[in-house]
Structures are given as C-alpha cells and as structure tokens.
Design a protein around this motif. Structure first.
Motif, mmCIF file in Angstrom:
data_model
loop_
_atom_site.group_PDB
_atom_site.id
_atom_site.type_symbol
_atom_site.label_atom_id
_atom_site.label_comp_id
_atom_site.label_asym_id
_atom_site.label_seq_id
_atom_site.Cartn_x
_atom_site.Cartn_y
_atom_site.Cartn_z
ATOM 1 N N ASP A 137 0.855 -1.184 0.000
ATOM 2 C CA ASP A 137 0.000 0.000 0.000
ATOM 3 C C ASP A 137 0.895 1.240 0.000
ATOM 4 O O ASP A 137 1.594 1.504 0.984
ATOM 5 N N PRO A 138 0.903 2.031 -1.084
ATOM 6 C CA PRO A 138 1.804 3.192 -1.120
ATOM 7 C C PRO A 138 1.485 4.239 -0.066
ATOM 8 O O PRO A 138 2.375 4.965 0.380
ATOM 9 N N ASP A 139 0.225 4.325 0.356
ATOM 10 C CA ASP A 139 -0.122 5.272 1.416
ATOM 11 C C ASP A 139 0.496 4.826 2.739
ATOM 12 O O ASP A 139 1.073 5.628 3.484
ATOM 13 N N TRP A 140 0.385 3.544 3.039
ATOM 14 C CA TRP A 140 0.996 2.976 4.246
ATOM 15 C C TRP A 140 2.513 3.131 4.198
ATOM 16 O O TRP A 140 3.153 3.514 5.180
ATOM 17 N N LEU B 21 3.384 12.844 -5.647
ATOM 18 C CA LEU B 21 3.121 12.493 -4.265
ATOM 19 C C LEU B 21 1.620 12.528 -3.979
ATOM 20 O O LEU B 21 0.902 13.303 -4.594
ATOM 21 N N PRO B 22 1.122 11.644 -3.077
ATOM 22 C CA PRO B 22 1.872 10.901 -2.076
ATOM 23 C C PRO B 22 2.484 9.587 -2.534
ATOM 24 O O PRO B 22 3.036 8.857 -1.713
ATOM 25 N N ASP B 23 2.372 9.217 -3.830
ATOM 26 C CA ASP B 23 3.157 8.077 -4.305
ATOM 27 C C ASP B 23 4.644 8.405 -4.146
ATOM 28 O O ASP B 23 5.043 9.566 -4.179
ATOM 29 N N ILE B 24 5.474 7.361 -4.017
ATOM 30 C CA ILE B 24 6.883 7.610 -3.700
ATOM 31 C C ILE B 24 7.822 7.064 -4.760
ATOM 32 O O ILE B 24 9.009 6.887 -4.528
ATOM 33 N N ALA B 25 7.292 6.751 -5.951
ATOM 34 C CA ALA B 25 8.145 6.309 -7.049
ATOM 35 C C ALA B 25 7.500 6.713 -8.359
ATOM 36 O O ALA B 25 6.302 6.957 -8.439
ATOM 37 N N PHE C 249 -4.076 6.542 -4.932
ATOM 38 C CA PHE C 249 -4.139 5.423 -5.880
ATOM 39 C C PHE C 249 -4.646 5.858 -7.253
ATOM 40 O O PHE C 249 -5.381 5.133 -7.918
ATOM 41 N N GLY C 250 -4.253 7.036 -7.716
ATOM 42 C CA GLY C 250 -4.618 7.437 -9.061
ATOM 43 C C GLY C 250 -6.066 7.809 -9.235
ATOM 44 O O GLY C 250 -6.592 7.748 -10.337
#
Length: 395
Positions: free
Chosen positions: A128-131, A252-256, A385-386
């Motif tokens: 989970d990218p948020d987690w 962001l908040p994605d990290i890649a 999540f987009g």
C-alpha cells in the motif's frame, strides 16, 4: 449531450462538532431535498461516498444514510475513492440516471475527521503506497505538501509570500460563506507569523481536518422539466481518469515514478489529464469558465491547480494570483466558497461540496460571494491510488 440536472444542493456546516458522520450526511440530504422541492419518498437511488473513519457504517455509507432517512426500498450504492469519493459518487449517480435505472438520485458524503493530520487505516500493508509513505518515509500529508511547495520555489521562483496570498484570498471568500468553518479574514502578516509546520509551509498555509456533510439531488433533464425545473444547473462532465504510464514527474503521495526508458512520456501530467478529460467531454475549455473550485490542501497546491486546469501556463500560477484574476471580482475566481482553507477536509464530502458551490454560483444564489453572470464552472481534486476527479457544471 449527456447532461443531468442538479435539482437540489445542501450542506451541513463544517467544523468540529463531535457527532457521527451519519448526522451530518442526513442533515445535508434533507437540505438538498428541500432545495429540490422533493421528498425522501421521491428518491429512487442513494449513492453514498464512504468514510473509512466511520466504522462499519462508513464502509456502507449509502445504506447508512438510507437507513437514517427511513427504509423506503430505494436502490443503494456505496463508493470509496479517497478524496475523489464524492466525484465518483456523482459519476455513479449520473450513470444510473442515463441508463434509465433511477429517476431521482440522492448523492451524500459526510465525515467525522480525527484531530490532526490524516493517517492511513490500520494494519500491516507493505503493498500500500499510502501505508509505505508513512512507515518508510515518515511523510505525513503536511510533509509532502511542503515538498510540493519547495518544487514550485525551485522551478518557478515562487515565494512563501505568494503562498500566503492564496490563504488571504480564500479566507476573504470564506468569511462570506455561512457554511464555512473558518470565517475570519486573514492577512499575509498573520500567515507569516503562524508556526512552521513543513518548511516552507506554515500552519495557515495548510488545511485542517473537519467534520461536515454535503448532498446533491440529481435527475434526468426530462424529469427536471416535468417537476418544475425548466432551466436547472446541469452537470455536463464527470472525469474520474487514472494516470497514464509512464509518469516521469513524482506525483506524491506516491513515492516512485515509472520508467520512461522504453515508452515515451505522456504529453500531460496526471492532474492536467483529469481536467482535459472533463473539458473534452463537456465540449468546453478553460476559456469558457466563470469560476473553479479546486483542491487546496495547501496554498502552494492551489497554484499547481491553476496550471493543471489550464487557467495559465506552467509556472504562471503565482503571477495569475498576484494579478487578482483568481479572487472574487477577478477574471476566473478560484475557490469562491473559501476552499479547503476555509472548510478543512471532510474527505467523502468535499468533492460534493465543490459541486454545491458551483450550483449556487450558477443559479446566482451565492450571496455576497456571487460571481456575476456565472455560466460554467469546473471542480478538481485528487485522491490516493490514481483517483483524479473533475466535474463541469453549466447553466
């Protein structure tokens, strides 16, 4: 045209009230029904925007609101898309209306927010990218708001003083809105004197978390005409697009980001794609707008949205602000409601609340914050999540 009619709009005032989300949502729903001149028994579908902070009822918000209003056999749907939940709920309602599955749809979103910043739901979720951005990077929401602000400063030469002017503008509008949580004008000096939260952003640069609710009553155009609404506000487009691979700018908040080694980058960023899809569906462009309601999680992020919805070119947001173009009385007022700066975040409600503001403005019923001659407006926000969303409304 796939227009649908907005027959009613209603909100529960936003603040920190200490009650459950269902209380706020049902109050907003009753206000919207009264505005539409319809009763609860006239509703043939309820679409609820979910809240993950409301316990099990929050995960089935549509049914929770239908139960609170009184079981009457209506179709029910529950939708979750983080901060885009409200727009997804509107999109679901529109699909039901255009498919002939429902005549009158009540769309409701409400939240009882925690004190402080939002954190991800509990549990151990390494996919989970948020987690991950909390657990791996320690990046709370204000942290990534600050990173976005630093990027504007590095790329375009924006300053903390520019960011403060966004707060000044939105607070002036919010002071005219009886539904807003914060109704006191703010000066640039007061922004500069507030505590640093995530450099360069200060406390008054960042929106709060709030309790609140918003609701809409939607129908097809023929139903509207038959029931005393010959010229309603119309929703002409609902955009809920996802990003396009590859993304070469960190979103962001994605990290890649995605690799562009084998595939050429998309010509537009994700957030600008959201607005472009809405414009294309509506047959309108930014030059046709009378106003916009955008997702001002922070003052710097509002400037990004000016560019993303096409009000100006990249890096020109602060100039547009300084010229007064986005203030009440300007060429295209942005966040005449007062925005999240004046309301705070009540996640499932905020995209619906944006459309409530468009509705009142396009009716000419926004009181002291009225945009003269308003004929078309756009909303824009972004969820995890987009989940992107934009709604175009016209009169």
């Amino acid at each position: 045209m796939n227009d649908i009619a907005v027959l009613g709009a209603g909100m529960h005032p936003w603040g920190k009230w200490g009650r459950g989300f269902v209380t706020y949502g049902t109050a907003a729903a009753r206000a919207a029904l009264a505005d539409a001149g319809l009763g609860w028994q006239d509703v043939t579908s309820v679409v609820g925007a979910d809240t993950v902070r409301g316990g099990y009822p929050g995960y089935v918000a549509g049914a929770a609101f239908a139960q609170a209003l009184g079981w009457q056999g209506t179709r029910v749907t529950s939708v979750y898309a983080a901060c885009a939940s409200g727009a997804q709920a509107i999109g679901t309602a529109r699909a039901q209306i255009l498919a002939g599955l429902a005549d009158v749809v009540l769309v409701v979103g409400a939240d009882s927010a925690p004190k402080g910043f939002f954190a991800p739901a509990g549990g151990n979720r390494p996919d989970d990218p948020d987690w991950l951005r909390f657990r791996v990077l320690g990046a709370t929401n204000p942290a990534y708001f600050g990173l976005y602000a630093r990027r504007r400063m590095a790329l375009y030469g924006d300053t903390p003083e520019d960011f403060a002017l966004v707060k000044v503008k939105n607070a002036a509008a919010g002071a005219l809105n009886p539904l807003a949580r914060y109704r006191t004008p703010v000066s640039a000096a007061e922004v500069a004197a507030s505590a640093v939260v995530a450099d360069p952003l200060r406390l008054l640069d960042i929106c709060a978390t709030s309790d609140g609710g918003a609701a809409l009553v939607l129908s097809g155009m023929e139903f509207a005409r038959r029931h005393g609404h010959p010229d309603p506000v119309r929703i002409r487009a609902v955009s809920t697009v996802t990003p396009t691979y590859p993304r070469t700018v960190l979103d962001l908040p994605d990290i890649a980001t995605d690799s562009a080694a084998a595939v050429s980058p998309a010509p537009h960023t994700f957030r600008s794609q959201v607005a472009r899809a809405a414009y294309e569906e509506a047959g309108l462009g930014p030059e046709d707008l009378s106003l916009a309601e955008v997702y001002d999680l922070s003052t710097a992020l509002e400037l990004d949205w000016y560019e993303d919805i096409g009000l100006c070119g990249a890096g020109e947001g602060a100039k547009l602000l300084r010229e007064g173009a986005t203030a009440l009385g300007g060429r295209v007022p942005v966040n005449p409601s007062g925005g999240l700066a004046s309301f705070g975040e009540a996640v499932p409600a905020q995209a619906i609340a944006q459309v409530c503001e468009l509705t009142w403005q396009l009716r000419g019923a926004a009181g002291d914050r009225q945009v003269p001659g308003a004929r078309a407006g756009i909303t824009a926000n972004q969820g995890l999540f987009g989940h992107g969303s934009a709604v175009v409304a016209v009169r």
